[in-house]
Scaffold this motif. Sequence first.
Motif, PDB file in Angstrom:
ATOM      1  N   THR A  89       0.829  -1.203   0.000  1.00  0.00           N
ATOM      2  CA  THR A  89       0.000   0.000   0.000  1.00  0.00           C
ATOM      3  C   THR A  89       0.866   1.257   0.000  1.00  0.00           C
ATOM      4  OG1 THR A  89      -0.061   0.120   2.405  1.00  0.00           O
ATOM      5  CG2 THR A  89      -1.800  -1.194   1.328  1.00  0.00           C
ATOM      6  N   PRO A  90       0.290   2.389  -0.358  1.00  0.00           N
ATOM      7  CA  PRO A  90       1.048   3.639  -0.293  1.00  0.00           C
ATOM      8  C   PRO A  90       1.587   3.918   1.121  1.00  0.00           C
ATOM      9  CG  PRO A  90      -0.950   3.969  -1.552  1.00  0.00           C
ATOM     10  CD  PRO A  90      -1.029   2.587  -0.963  1.00  0.00           C
ATOM     11  N   GLU A  91       0.799   3.581   2.136  1.00  0.00           N
ATOM     12  CA  GLU A  91       1.245   3.814   3.509  1.00  0.00           C
ATOM     13  C   GLU A  91       2.471   2.957   3.836  1.00  0.00           C
ATOM     14  OE1 GLU A  91      -1.940   3.111   2.635  1.00  0.00           O
ATOM     15  OE2 GLU A  91      -2.779   5.118   2.905  1.00  0.00           O
ATOM     16  N   ALA A  92       2.452   1.698   3.411  1.00  0.00           N
ATOM     17  CA  ALA A  92       3.603   0.819   3.651  1.00  0.00           C
ATOM     18  C   ALA A  92       4.806   1.276   2.843  1.00  0.00           C
ATOM     19  CB  ALA A  92       3.236  -0.618   3.298  1.00  0.00           C
ATOM     20  N   ALA A  93       4.574   1.773   1.623  1.00  0.00           N
ATOM     21  CA  ALA A  93       5.671   2.285   0.794  1.00  0.00           C
ATOM     22  C   ALA A  93       6.313   3.505   1.449  1.00  0.00           C
ATOM     23  CB  ALA A  93       5.164   2.630  -0.597  1.00  0.00           C
ATOM     24  N   MET A  94       5.473   4.402   1.965  1.00  0.00           N
ATOM     25  CA  MET A  94       5.999   5.591   2.638  1.00  0.00           C
ATOM     26  C   MET A  94       6.797   5.202   3.874  1.00  0.00           C
ATOM     27  SD  MET A  94       2.719   8.111   2.086  1.00  0.00           S
ATOM     28  CE  MET A  94       3.254   9.308   3.278  1.00  0.00           C
ATOM     29  N   LYS A  95       6.326   4.219   4.593  1.00  0.00           N
ATOM     30  CA  LYS A  95       7.040   3.752   5.775  1.00  0.00           C
ATOM     31  C   LYS A  95       8.391   3.154   5.387  1.00  0.00           C
ATOM     32  CE  LYS A  95       6.498   0.888   9.874  1.00  0.00           C
ATOM     33  NZ  LYS A  95       5.648  -0.032  10.604  1.00  0.00           N
ATOM     34  N   ALA A  96       8.405   2.334   4.323  1.00  0.00           N
ATOM     35  CA  ALA A  96       9.648   1.710   3.875  1.00  0.00           C
ATOM     36  C   ALA A  96      10.657   2.756   3.402  1.00  0.00           C
ATOM     37  CB  ALA A  96       9.354   0.721   2.751  1.00  0.00           C
ATOM     38  N   LEU A  97      10.160   3.818   2.773  1.00  0.00           N
ATOM     39  CA  LEU A  97      11.025   4.881   2.276  1.00  0.00           C
ATOM     40  C   LEU A  97      11.356   5.923   3.343  1.00  0.00           C
ATOM     41  CD1 LEU A  97       9.263   5.336  -1.165  1.00  0.00           C
ATOM     42  CD2 LEU A  97      11.636   4.575  -0.830  1.00  0.00           C
ATOM     43  N   ILE A 146       9.416   8.302   4.456  1.00  0.00           N
ATOM     44  CA  ILE A 146       8.921   9.614   4.045  1.00  0.00           C
ATOM     45  C   ILE A 146       7.520   9.804   4.617  1.00  0.00           C
ATOM     46  CG2 ILE A 146      10.308   9.758   1.935  1.00  0.00           C
ATOM     47  CD1 ILE A 146       7.815   8.924   0.347  1.00  0.00           C
ATOM     48  N   THR A 147       7.111  11.052   4.753  1.00  0.00           N
ATOM     49  CA  THR A 147       5.782  11.343   5.291  1.00  0.00           C
ATOM     50  C   THR A 147       4.889  12.054   4.277  1.00  0.00           C
ATOM     51  OG1 THR A 147       6.599  13.409   6.250  1.00  0.00           O
ATOM     52  CG2 THR A 147       6.600  11.461   7.668  1.00  0.00           C
ATOM     53  N   SER A 148       5.455  12.404   3.133  1.00  0.00           N
ATOM     54  CA  SER A 148       4.722  13.182   2.143  1.00  0.00           C
ATOM     55  C   SER A 148       4.209  12.297   1.008  1.00  0.00           C
ATOM     56  CB  SER A 148       5.637  14.268   1.570  1.00  0.00           C
ATOM     57  OG  SER A 148       5.033  14.879   0.452  1.00  0.00           O
ATOM     58  N   LYS A 149       2.904  12.359   0.763  1.00  0.00           N
ATOM     59  CA  LYS A 149       2.330  11.642  -0.373  1.00  0.00           C
ATOM     60  C   LYS A 149       2.821  12.245  -1.683  1.00  0.00           C
ATOM     61  CE  LYS A 149      -1.842  10.034   1.922  1.00  0.00           C
ATOM     62  NZ  LYS A 149      -3.302  10.022   1.931  1.00  0.00           N
ATOM     63  N   THR A 150       3.142  13.533  -1.660  1.00  0.00           N
ATOM     64  CA  THR A 150       3.662  14.200  -2.852  1.00  0.00           C
ATOM     65  C   THR A 150       5.018  13.629  -3.245  1.00  0.00           C
ATOM     66  OG1 THR A 150       2.502  16.219  -2.163  1.00  0.00           O
ATOM     67  CG2 THR A 150       4.203  16.462  -3.852  1.00  0.00           C
ATOM     68  N   THR A 151       5.869  13.374  -2.271  1.00  0.00           N
ATOM     69  CA  THR A 151       7.171  12.772  -2.555  1.00  0.00           C
ATOM     70  C   THR A 151       6.996  11.386  -3.137  1.00  0.00           C
ATOM     71  OG1 THR A 151       8.189  14.046  -0.776  1.00  0.00           O
ATOM     72  CG2 THR A 151       9.391  12.105  -1.550  1.00  0.00           C
ATOM     73  N   TYR A 211       8.294  10.184  -6.853  1.00  0.00           N
ATOM     74  CA  TYR A 211       9.104   8.998  -7.123  1.00  0.00           C
ATOM     75  C   TYR A 211       8.433   8.122  -8.177  1.00  0.00           C
ATOM     76  CZ  TYR A 211      11.995   9.913  -2.942  1.00  0.00           C
ATOM     77  OH  TYR A 211      12.847  10.453  -2.017  1.00  0.00           O
ATOM     78  N   ARG A 212       7.122   8.003  -8.088  1.00  0.00           N
ATOM     79  CA  ARG A 212       6.362   7.202  -9.041  1.00  0.00           C
ATOM     80  C   ARG A 212       6.396   7.861 -10.418  1.00  0.00           C
ATOM     81  NH1 ARG A 212       1.087   7.519  -6.984  1.00  0.00           N
ATOM     82  NH2 ARG A 212       0.521   9.043  -8.536  1.00  0.00           N
ATOM     83  N   ASP A 213       6.127   9.156 -10.481  1.00  0.00           N
ATOM     84  CA  ASP A 213       6.089   9.878 -11.755  1.00  0.00           C
ATOM     85  C   ASP A 213       7.441   9.904 -12.455  1.00  0.00           C
ATOM     86  OD1 ASP A 213       3.424  10.352 -11.215  1.00  0.00           O
ATOM     87  OD2 ASP A 213       3.728  12.453 -10.608  1.00  0.00           O
ATOM     88  N   GLU A 214       8.517   9.960 -11.679  1.00  0.00           N
ATOM     89  CA  GLU A 214       9.869   9.995 -12.245  1.00  0.00           C
ATOM     90  C   GLU A 214      10.399   8.607 -12.571  1.00  0.00           C
ATOM     91  OE1 GLU A 214      12.138  12.171  -9.340  1.00  0.00           O
ATOM     92  OE2 GLU A 214      11.263  14.091  -9.909  1.00  0.00           O
TER      93      GLU A 214
END
Length: 90
Positions: free
Chosen positions: A36-44, A46-51, A55-58
Amino acid sequence: MKTFILIDEDSFFELIDKVVAHIDQKATEKNSKWITPEAAMKALNITSKTTLQRYRDEGKIRFAQPSKKIILYDSQSIDEFLEKNTRDTF
């Protein structure tokens, strides 16, 4: 010397349910290719959905979009991204 802790039956089973849920969550996090996005943010870390979106867009991390509102991230690509951006100390 032995120590005994007494709790009522309902509290005991509530505690067991919480332990099982916690173990299931940890096992799912470790074994799941798509997270999930929440698990991805935790693994990375990061706290920002924009970041995360950047990462996804780039193209820095892989993702799947099985429906319009659901986006899942490839946990292996996140690990590879972190390894690629690892810096050795002197």
